[in-house]
Scaffold this motif. Structure first.
Motif: not given
Length: 259
Positions: A198-208
């Motif tokens: 799944h994603l967490c905010p730090s991973l979301l940042m890298s994805e976006l």
């Protein structure tokens, strides 16, 4: 095209419902517990269910839906999903042990439940409404969907972690208006997010960061789904503190999108 959010939580409790979206009156994207809030008249109009993957929070109400409307409506319901998800439904849900096999009811030649295998990049079209499976990276084979009315598009990632292939396809979409992306855990649960894909905010940042600049300039609206119950506020706070160059909001049940 109207998309109504029936459920968008990572769990249940009080008013929380798990993932499901109603497209116009006849199509579901996933069939979590949010389907249970539909009236009988609304349930009877559903012709197609498009699944992202086989996890229970996304498929739980398919058996109840079929059981409820069979005998009242004559037309079958078609479930569209990747090969692995369809195989899971056949083996582990509609197997006469967990639930009757509606793919053989009333007969194998005339089943009430029909299966249709979808593949990445192959578009399904229903009366001019287009749904194209997108890459996802989860602990079971999974996909997202690009929903296109012709005027505008919405991307729903489904459950996923870091996935380069997803952004390759998303960046090809010229009329993208909405992006619904999961962020299930807080940053303190990074290890769990990685383990469960799944994603967490730090991973979301890298994805976006992989979103093309033309989407930034076109002000794509981004909505966060699959928030873990009890952690929604802290997850959204961590996202806000990331200072991403996008308008990011938590997805809400009963929210509607128009394409």
């Amino acid at each position: 095209m109207q998309i109504k959010i029936l459920g968008c939580s990572g769990g249940i409790g009080a008013e929380l419902r798990t993932t499901s979206m109603l497209v116009d009156q006849d199509i579901l994207i996933d069939a979590g517990t949010g389907v249970g809030n539909l009236s009988m008249d609304e349930l009877l109009k559903i012709d197609h269910i498009l699944l992202t993957h086989s996890h229970l929070d996304h498929i739980a109400f398919i058996p109840f839906l079929l059981d409820t409307v069979m005998g009242i409506r004559a037309e079958p319901i078609t479930v569209h999903a990747n090969k692995e998800t369809l195989e899971t439904l056949r083996l582990h849900i509609f197997n006469w042990k967990v639930w009757p096999d509606f793919n053989a009811i009333p007969s194998a030649d005339n089943p009430f439940l029909r299966y249709n295998e979808v593949k990445l990049g192959e578009t399904l079209e229903f009366n001019g409404r287009k749904f194209t499976p997108l890459p996802a990276n989860h602990v079971v084979p999974a996909i997202g969907y690009h929903v296109d009315s012709g005027e505008a598009s919405l991307v729903f990632t489904g459950d996923t972690t870091v996935c380069d292939g997803l952004w390759v396809e998303v960046n090809k979409i010229k009329n993208l208006k909405y992006l619904i992306i999961e962020t299930a855990f807080s940053n303190s649960e990074l290890a769990l997010a990685q383990l469960s894909k799944h994603l967490c905010p730090s991973l979301l940042m890298s994805e976006l960061a992989s979103l093309a600049m033309h989407h930034t300039h076109n002000a794509v609206e981004i909505y966060i789904t699959h928030l873990k119950p009890g952690e929604g506020e802290s997850i959204m706070q961590e996202i806000a503190e990331s200072h991403l160059a996008f308008a990011i909001q938590a997805l809400k049940q009963q929210q509607k999108f128009h394409l």
